[in-house]
Scaffold this active site. Sequence first.
Site, PDB file in Angstrom:
ATOM      1  N   LEU A  59       1.188   5.979   6.204  1.00  0.00           N
ATOM      2  CA  LEU A  59      -0.208   6.251   6.504  1.00  0.00           C
ATOM      3  C   LEU A  59      -0.499   7.710   6.191  1.00  0.00           C
ATOM      4  CD1 LEU A  59      -0.473   4.375   9.910  1.00  0.00           C
ATOM      5  CD2 LEU A  59      -1.756   3.816   7.847  1.00  0.00           C
TER       6      LEU A  59
ATOM      7  N   GLU B 264      -0.568  -4.713   8.797  1.00  0.00           N
ATOM      8  CA  GLU B 264       0.049  -6.040   8.856  1.00  0.00           C
ATOM      9  C   GLU B 264       1.532  -6.007   9.232  1.00  0.00           C
ATOM     10  OE1 GLU B 264      -3.643  -6.113   6.875  1.00  0.00           O
ATOM     11  OE2 GLU B 264      -1.853  -5.029   6.160  1.00  0.00           O
TER      12      GLU B 264
ATOM     13  N   HIS C  65     -10.054   6.558  10.739  1.00  0.00           N
ATOM     14  CA  HIS C  65      -9.306   5.363  10.346  1.00  0.00           C
ATOM     15  C   HIS C  65      -7.807   5.553  10.547  1.00  0.00           C
ATOM     16  CE1 HIS C  65      -8.487   1.723   8.017  1.00  0.00           C
ATOM     17  NE2 HIS C  65      -7.608   2.405   7.310  1.00  0.00           N
TER      18      HIS C  65
ATOM     19  N   TRP D 132       0.853  -1.197   0.000  1.00  0.00           N
ATOM     20  CA  TRP D 132       0.000   0.000   0.000  1.00  0.00           C
ATOM     21  C   TRP D 132       0.887   1.244   0.000  1.00  0.00           C
ATOM     22  CZ3 TRP D 132      -4.934   0.353  -1.050  1.00  0.00           C
ATOM     23  CH2 TRP D 132      -5.640   1.530  -0.741  1.00  0.00           C
TER      24      TRP D 132
END
Length: 288
Positions: A212, A189, A219, A153
């Site tokens: 992030l 993860e 979130h 990601w």
Amino acid sequence: MIKGITLVRSVPSADAFDQLSSLFNALGFEPGKGWHDDSGRGAAFLAPVGNLELVTGRVPAVPPILIEVNQLDHVHSAVERWMLAHYRTEEIAAQLSAVELTHWNSRLFTVELGPEMKLGFWQSENPLHGVVPAVEGDLNATGMRFAVVTTRWNTVITDRLLQGSLDALYRSGAAKKDVEVVRVPGAWEVPSAARTLAETKKFDAIVTLGCLLRGETAHYEAIYNEVARGIGQSQQDTGIPHAFGVLTCETLEQALDRAGLKAGNKGFEAAIAAIEMVSIQRKLAVAK
């Protein structure tokens, strides 16, 4: 046990007392306990380190009060600003010296506030002067084994972090066969993979990477808190150093800056921290 040392010096007048107190306050000395009675006044100024120097034979040509500082040029500027508020410009040139080198590997300037009120401010030119001895890590990764956990990601960011980490490890002497890269779906993860790798005891340190970006919901906070907690918990439970290279940014631009554009590469920095922590652990183990 000796706790401290105090040298008591008299000043020639109440005005001189006020001047000296004003200068020391302007420079940020920590005030100690003073006193005031019919016989006079006293004011204490505290410094982190105090020295008593005894001399026999020739007395060094230095002021009777020597104050050791860091950033000597900034201190000189601060003294000059204080003098501009208390003296005429033409007086300052005669009372405040320039910063000059000494024969004892230092730089020094002096301030003469009046008769018997000459101060010297100095800074050692030895970069190790006054440094507290400490166990520190070496940036030599030869013979060390590392696992690098990164994410799929936000790969536009994490791939840059990964390249920075690998660059740091290889530049520091790590062999390619001793570096294992594990790619997980996202930042959530990362702690699980890091914990699994650490528990194998095959690696001297784990480098954790991720990114992030804040969205319009909670979130971001929920994920970040759990990722940080999980990585920290894994490090504490396994005793294997975990270097934290998970970016938490407001925007993609901020993340790019921290991945090598403007604010260094946090992946590189995390790998360097991992190398240093392995070195420290080995030194501490030998010292037991």
